[in-house]
Design an enzyme around this catalytic site. Structure first.
Site, short mmCIF file in Angstrom:
data_model
loop_
_atom_site.label_atom_id
_atom_site.label_comp_id
_atom_site.label_asym_id
_atom_site.label_seq_id
_atom_site.Cartn_x
_atom_site.Cartn_y
_atom_site.Cartn_z
CD GLU A 262 -2.85 -1.14 2.41
OE1 GLU A 262 -2.85 -0.18 3.19
OE2 GLU A 262 -3.62 -2.10 2.55
CG HIS A 280 -5.97 0.40 4.83
ND1 HIS A 280 -4.76 -0.21 5.05
CD2 HIS A 280 -6.64 0.26 6.01
CE1 HIS A 280 -4.70 -0.68 6.29
NE2 HIS A 280 -5.85 -0.40 6.89
P1 NAD Z 1 -8.47 -9.59 17.07
O1 NAD Z 1 -7.11 -9.85 17.62
O2 NAD Z 1 -9.54 -9.17 18.00
O3 NAD Z 1 -8.99 -10.90 16.32
C1 NAD Z 1 -8.18 -11.68 15.49
C2 NAD Z 1 -8.66 -13.13 15.61
O4 NAD Z 1 -7.85 -13.92 14.73
C3 NAD Z 1 -8.51 -13.72 17.02
O5 NAD Z 1 -9.74 -14.27 17.47
C4 NAD Z 1 -7.44 -14.80 16.87
O6 NAD Z 1 -7.72 -15.94 17.67
C5 NAD Z 1 -7.57 -15.14 15.40
N1 NAD Z 1 -6.33 -15.71 14.84
C6 NAD Z 1 -5.06 -15.31 15.06
N2 NAD Z 1 -4.21 -16.08 14.36
C7 NAD Z 1 -4.97 -16.97 13.69
C8 NAD Z 1 -4.66 -18.02 12.77
N3 NAD Z 1 -3.40 -18.30 12.43
N4 NAD Z 1 -5.70 -18.72 12.26
C9 NAD Z 1 -6.98 -18.42 12.59
N5 NAD Z 1 -7.34 -17.46 13.46
C10 NAD Z 1 -6.32 -16.74 13.99
O7 NAD Z 1 -8.26 -8.55 15.90
P2 NAD Z 1 -9.35 -7.56 15.29
O8 NAD Z 1 -9.40 -6.30 16.07
O9 NAD Z 1 -10.63 -8.30 15.08
O10 NAD Z 1 -8.66 -7.19 13.89
C11 NAD Z 1 -8.66 -8.11 12.83
C12 NAD Z 1 -7.83 -7.57 11.67
O11 NAD Z 1 -8.43 -6.41 11.13
C13 NAD Z 1 -6.38 -7.17 12.00
O12 NAD Z 1 -5.54 -7.59 10.96
C14 NAD Z 1 -6.42 -5.65 12.02
O13 NAD Z 1 -5.18 -5.08 11.75
C15 NAD Z 1 -7.41 -5.43 10.89
N6 NAD Z 1 -8.04 -4.11 10.85
C16 NAD Z 1 -8.17 -3.54 9.63
C17 NAD Z 1 -8.79 -2.31 9.53
C18 NAD Z 1 -8.91 -1.63 8.20
O14 NAD Z 1 -8.79 -0.41 8.16
N7 NAD Z 1 -9.18 -2.34 7.13
C19 NAD Z 1 -9.29 -1.67 10.68
C20 NAD Z 1 -9.15 -2.30 11.90
C21 NAD Z 1 -8.52 -3.54 11.98
C1 MLT Z 2 -6.03 -0.64 11.88
O1 MLT Z 2 -5.36 -1.68 12.00
O2 MLT Z 2 -6.44 -0.02 12.87
C2 MLT Z 2 -6.36 -0.16 10.54
O3 MLT Z 2 -5.60 -0.67 9.54
C3 MLT Z 2 -6.74 1.24 10.42
C4 MLT Z 2 -5.71 2.27 10.18
O4 MLT Z 2 -4.88 2.52 11.01
O5 MLT Z 2 -5.77 2.90 9.14
#
Ligand code: NAD
Ligand code: MLT
Length: 312
Positions: A262, A280
């Site tokens: 990205e 994103h």
């Molecule tokens: P979280 O830690 O609450 O949940 C992640 C889950 O994945 C957990 O339940 C864990 O047990 C599971 N896990 C970990 N390793 C694993 C594996 N190898 N196989 C199967 N399951 C596994 O995290 P979250 O807050 O729900 O965030 C999830 C994702 O979303 C992260 O990658 C975070 O960076 C991303 N995210 C993206 C955005 C965005 O802007 N697109 C925003 C927020 C979070």
């Molecule tokens: C996150 O992991 O919180 C997301 O990717 C959001 C961001 O920081 O842009």
């Protein structure tokens, strides 16, 4: 020369962040994604505030002679070398719940968009094309949604899509089966999930185990009608394998918010009409940015005052 501790804001954050930091700090800004700006800028600061575009890796930590805190205004810490930070005595804080509702809502939006071709139909209509049959979609009700990673965001997506009448299954080896049952979610192996799901949504952290987890092997086990959403991290769904599966009609559509590299503006995946892509935007709401900014500002204040930083 100011004697206040220096806080470097390396990405665009909500104005509430600076308000929450208050008057006790010298605030500086830089573009953290630009290494040539970041490395000299981080050299003499006490704290750095980032989102996901700034890589605080071992090189950046080594350049940061006074750094005490890396504050990630969001969830994912895959752009921070936590081990190198810890070794150098630098605290890493994030805001793990600040944007989970916002990210879950975007994933739900991508699921609906891939089912009903909303962005494609919108673009076509604004281009003067009234194509009703071309954009015939599929219903979500009664379909099976496979949630890969039933953590904070995965659970919120499961709850919300149950409201659409979807049957929800999940793959997450670390989830308590009783907790999944409480949510009405059946826990399956990854192979079982791939075989039964009409829609798959990925909510894993990016780790060596999860990179490429939804790759060629996995994509050969899915229904050809499956739509796959990745609003977690780029690379967990392998982009080349997804391209081949879409090209060969082994996957019907995809909703992507995140990319292996990205910013991403020219992915081969963008050639498919059935791919809905956002840049994103998972955490990009006023509410989430305000919550993330306030949470990390509070952590920075506490950390620089030598006080305990509680889990957010
Ligand atoms: P979280 O830690 O609450 O949940 C992640 C889950 O994945 C957990 O339940 C864990 O047990 C599971 N896990 C970990 N390793 C694993 C594996 N190898 N196989 C199967 N399951 C596994 O995290 P979250 O807050 O729900 O965030 C999830 C994702 O979303 C992260 O990658 C975070 O960076 C991303 N995210 C993206 C955005 C965005 O802007 N697109 C925003 C927020 C979070
Ligand atoms: C996150 O992991 O919180 C997301 O990717 C959001 C961001 O920081 O842009």
């Amino acid at each position: 020369m100011s004697s206040k501790p220096v806080v470097l804001i390396a990405e665009e954050l909500s104005p509430a962040t600076v308000d929450a930091l208050g008057p006790d700090f010298e605030i500086r800004h830089c573009s953290g994604a630009d290494r040539a700006e970041l490395l000299p800028a981080i050299a003499d600061v006490d704290a750095i505030l980032i989102r996901s575009a700034t890589k605080v890796d071992a090189e950046a930590i080594a350049a940061a002679k006074k750094l005490k805190v890396v504050a990630r205004a969001g969830v994912g810490l895959d752009n921070v070398d936590v081990a190198a930070s810890t070794k150098a005595g630098v605290m890493v804080v994030n805001a793990p719940t600040s944007n989970i509702v916002t990210a879950a809502e975007l994933a739900c939006g991508l699921l609906v968009a891939t089912a009903r071709h909303i962005p494609q139909a919108n673009a076509a209509l604004k281009n003067g094309e009234w194509k009703r049959s071309r954009y015939t979609g599929v219903e979500l009700a009664e379909k099976t949604l496979g949630v890969v990673g039933l953590g904070r965001i995965g659970a919120l997506v499961a709850q919300r899509m149950s409201g659409f009448g979807m049957k929800v299954v999940a793959y997450d080896p670390y989830i308590q089966p009783a907790r999944a049952a409480q949510m009405g979610v059946k826990v399956l192996s990854l192979d079982e999930l791939l075989e039964v799901s009409d829609f798959i949504t990925v909510h894993l952290p990016k780790t060596p185990e999860t990179v490429g987890l939804i790759g060629d092997e996995a994509l050969r086990k899915v229904k050809p009608s499956v739509r796959i959403v990745n609003a977690a991290r780029g690379g967990i769904v392998d982009e080349e394998a997804l391209y081949a599966a879409l090209k060969e009609g082994r996957v019907a559509g995809a909703g992507l918010d995140v990319y292996a590299k990205e910013p991403c503006t020219d992915s081969p995946l963008f050639e498919f009409d059935q791919v809905v892509a956002t840049p994103h935007l998972g955490a990009s709401t006023d509410e989430a940015q305000e919550k993330a900014g306030i949470a990390v500002a509070r952590s920075v204040r506490l950390a620089l005052a030598g006080e305990l930083v509680p889990d957010a």
